[in-house]
Design a protein around this motif. Sequence first.
Motif, PDB file in Angstrom:
ATOM      1  N   LYS A 132     -43.553  19.653 -40.283  1.00  0.00           N
ATOM      2  CA  LYS A 132     -43.425  21.078 -40.587  1.00  0.00           C
ATOM      3  C   LYS A 132     -44.182  21.866 -39.535  1.00  0.00           C
ATOM      4  N   ILE A 133     -43.769  23.112 -39.370  1.00  0.00           N
ATOM      5  CA  ILE A 133     -44.424  24.024 -38.437  1.00  0.00           C
ATOM      6  C   ILE A 133     -44.724  25.313 -39.185  1.00  0.00           C
ATOM      7  N   VAL A 134     -45.968  25.741 -39.116  1.00  0.00           N
ATOM      8  CA  VAL A 134     -46.367  27.028 -39.670  1.00  0.00           C
ATOM      9  C   VAL A 134     -46.693  27.903 -38.468  1.00  0.00           C
ATOM     10  N   ASP A 135     -45.803  28.838 -38.191  1.00  0.00           N
ATOM     11  CA  ASP A 135     -45.961  29.693 -37.008  1.00  0.00           C
ATOM     12  C   ASP A 135     -46.461  31.071 -37.426  1.00  0.00           C
ATOM     13  N   GLN A 136     -47.727  31.295 -37.214  1.00  0.00           N
ATOM     14  CA  GLN A 136     -48.362  32.586 -37.497  1.00  0.00           C
ATOM     15  C   GLN A 136     -48.907  33.158 -36.191  1.00  0.00           C
ATOM     16  N   SER A 137     -48.091  33.081 -35.155  1.00  0.00           N
ATOM     17  CA  SER A 137     -48.506  33.554 -33.830  1.00  0.00           C
ATOM     18  C   SER A 137     -48.907  35.023 -33.849  1.00  0.00           C
ATOM     19  N   GLY A 138     -48.299  35.788 -34.745  1.00  0.00           N
ATOM     20  CA  GLY A 138     -48.628  37.206 -34.859  1.00  0.00           C
ATOM     21  C   GLY A 138     -50.078  37.455 -35.226  1.00  0.00           C
ATOM     22  N   ILE A 139     -50.661  36.517 -35.974  1.00  0.00           N
ATOM     23  CA  ILE A 139     -52.077  36.676 -36.329  1.00  0.00           C
ATOM     24  C   ILE A 139     -52.964  35.654 -35.613  1.00  0.00           C
ATOM     25  N   GLY A 140     -52.391  34.940 -34.644  1.00  0.00           N
ATOM     26  CA  GLY A 140     -53.221  34.159 -33.744  1.00  0.00           C
ATOM     27  C   GLY A 140     -53.247  32.648 -33.875  1.00  0.00           C
ATOM     28  N   TYR A 141     -52.353  32.033 -34.651  1.00  0.00           N
ATOM     29  CA  TYR A 141     -52.378  30.570 -34.722  1.00  0.00           C
ATOM     30  C   TYR A 141     -51.000  30.000 -35.046  1.00  0.00           C
ATOM     31  N   LYS A 142     -50.900  28.715 -34.817  1.00  0.00           N
ATOM     32  CA  LYS A 142     -49.699  27.945 -35.123  1.00  0.00           C
ATOM     33  C   LYS A 142     -50.161  26.543 -35.503  1.00  0.00           C
ATOM     34  N   VAL A 143     -49.539  25.965 -36.520  1.00  0.00           N
ATOM     35  CA  VAL A 143     -49.902  24.612 -36.969  1.00  0.00           C
ATOM     36  C   VAL A 143     -48.645  23.749 -36.978  1.00  0.00           C
ATOM     37  N   LYS A 144     -48.717  22.613 -36.294  1.00  0.00           N
ATOM     38  CA  LYS A 144     -47.647  21.609 -36.340  1.00  0.00           C
ATOM     39  C   LYS A 144     -48.206  20.392 -37.068  1.00  0.00           C
ATOM     40  N   SER A 145     -47.483  19.956 -38.084  1.00  0.00           N
ATOM     41  CA  SER A 145     -47.912  18.793 -38.853  1.00  0.00           C
ATOM     42  C   SER A 145     -46.815  17.743 -38.838  1.00  0.00           C
ATOM     43  N   SER A 146     -47.211  16.496 -38.660  1.00  0.00           N
ATOM     44  CA  SER A 146     -46.251  15.390 -38.765  1.00  0.00           C
ATOM     45  C   SER A 146     -46.824  14.342 -39.710  1.00  0.00           C
ATOM     46  N   TYR A 147     -45.940  13.782 -40.507  1.00  0.00           N
ATOM     47  CA  TYR A 147     -46.301  12.772 -41.497  1.00  0.00           C
ATOM     48  C   TYR A 147     -45.479  11.529 -41.177  1.00  0.00           C
ATOM     49  N   ASP A 148     -46.126  10.508 -40.647  1.00  0.00           N
ATOM     50  CA  ASP A 148     -45.443   9.252 -40.321  1.00  0.00           C
ATOM     51  C   ASP A 148     -45.670   8.276 -41.474  1.00  0.00           C
ATOM     52  N   THR A 192     -50.777  13.945 -38.705  1.00  0.00           N
ATOM     53  CA  THR A 192     -51.362  14.609 -37.540  1.00  0.00           C
ATOM     54  C   THR A 192     -51.110  16.102 -37.678  1.00  0.00           C
ATOM     55  N   ASP A 193     -52.194  16.852 -37.816  1.00  0.00           N
ATOM     56  CA  ASP A 193     -52.121  18.314 -37.877  1.00  0.00           C
ATOM     57  C   ASP A 193     -52.691  18.846 -36.569  1.00  0.00           C
ATOM     58  N   THR A 194     -51.887  19.594 -35.835  1.00  0.00           N
ATOM     59  CA  THR A 194     -52.334  20.185 -34.580  1.00  0.00           C
ATOM     60  C   THR A 194     -52.341  21.697 -34.746  1.00  0.00           C
ATOM     61  N   ILE A 241     -56.230  17.091 -35.979  1.00  0.00           N
ATOM     62  CA  ILE A 241     -56.826  16.390 -37.117  1.00  0.00           C
ATOM     63  C   ILE A 241     -55.901  15.236 -37.472  1.00  0.00           C
ATOM     64  N   LYS A 242     -56.457  14.041 -37.460  1.00  0.00           N
ATOM     65  CA  LYS A 242     -55.671  12.841 -37.786  1.00  0.00           C
ATOM     66  C   LYS A 242     -56.202  12.247 -39.085  1.00  0.00           C
ATOM     67  N   THR A 243     -55.268  11.953 -39.962  1.00  0.00           N
ATOM     68  CA  THR A 243     -55.616  11.391 -41.264  1.00  0.00           C
ATOM     69  C   THR A 243     -54.732  10.183 -41.516  1.00  0.00           C
ATOM     70  N   LYS A 244     -55.352   9.107 -41.954  1.00  0.00           N
ATOM     71  CA  LYS A 244     -54.586   7.914 -42.339  1.00  0.00           C
ATOM     72  C   LYS A 244     -54.832   7.679 -43.820  1.00  0.00           C
ATOM     73  N   ILE A 245     -53.733   7.519 -44.561  1.00  0.00           N
ATOM     74  CA  ILE A 245     -53.819   7.248 -45.989  1.00  0.00           C
ATOM     75  C   ILE A 245     -53.348   5.824 -46.227  1.00  0.00           C
ATOM     76  N   ASP A 246     -54.266   4.970 -46.653  1.00  0.00           N
ATOM     77  CA  ASP A 246     -53.956   3.571 -46.950  1.00  0.00           C
ATOM     78  C   ASP A 246     -53.572   3.478 -48.427  1.00  0.00           C
ATOM     79  N   TYR A 247     -52.299   3.266 -48.685  1.00  0.00           N
ATOM     80  CA  TYR A 247     -51.815   3.277 -50.061  1.00  0.00           C
ATOM     81  C   TYR A 247     -52.268   2.062 -50.872  1.00  0.00           C
TER      82      TYR A 247
END
Length: 177
Positions: free
Chosen positions: A55-71, A85-87, A130-136
């Motif tokens: 997913k991408i949260v694009d809030q460039s108008g207020i100064g940020y953008k977040v790209k998240s991927s879930y593998d 991975t949240d960038t 930010i990298k997060t690993k979830i061990d199920y």
Amino acid sequence: MVKKRIKKKKRRQIDDNNYPVIRKYKILILVLIIIFTIGLLFFVFNKKSMYRCSKIVDQSGIGYKVKSSYDIYSEKNKVTYVEITDTIYSDDINILKQYKNDYMNKYEEQKNRYGGYTISADDEKGKTIIKTKIDYSKINFEVLKQEYRFIEEYIDNDSVTVEGARKIYSVDGALCE
């Protein structure tokens, strides 16, 4: 005619002498074929798969953008672990710090609630990763079921199906392949 018989006998003697060597090669080839077949069957039936949601949260108008991927990594349709991975992109260092703290706190809270989380963060110029690993295998499924009631049908013997994990991330706004 006598000469021909002698030649045939010599050939037989040579072939008879090589027979144990030829037999050893045949056995070796047969053993290699068996090992290859077992390895191939093991690979086919223990197939590991990876699915990606993002997913991408694009809030460039207020100064940020977040790209998240879930593998989502799985074996036999059961999730083994998920790498998130949240960038966060911003030219404002205060926004990067704020969102880094927000994401780290969110994952720390989930780690304390469910277990199985490993979290790390890296700061680079203009972005924070930010990298997060979830061990199920370490997740508390009773708590997970209470918070995500819709996922109960996707939990079997303390493991989540791939479809269940995809639903969790879809509810969070991610699109899954």
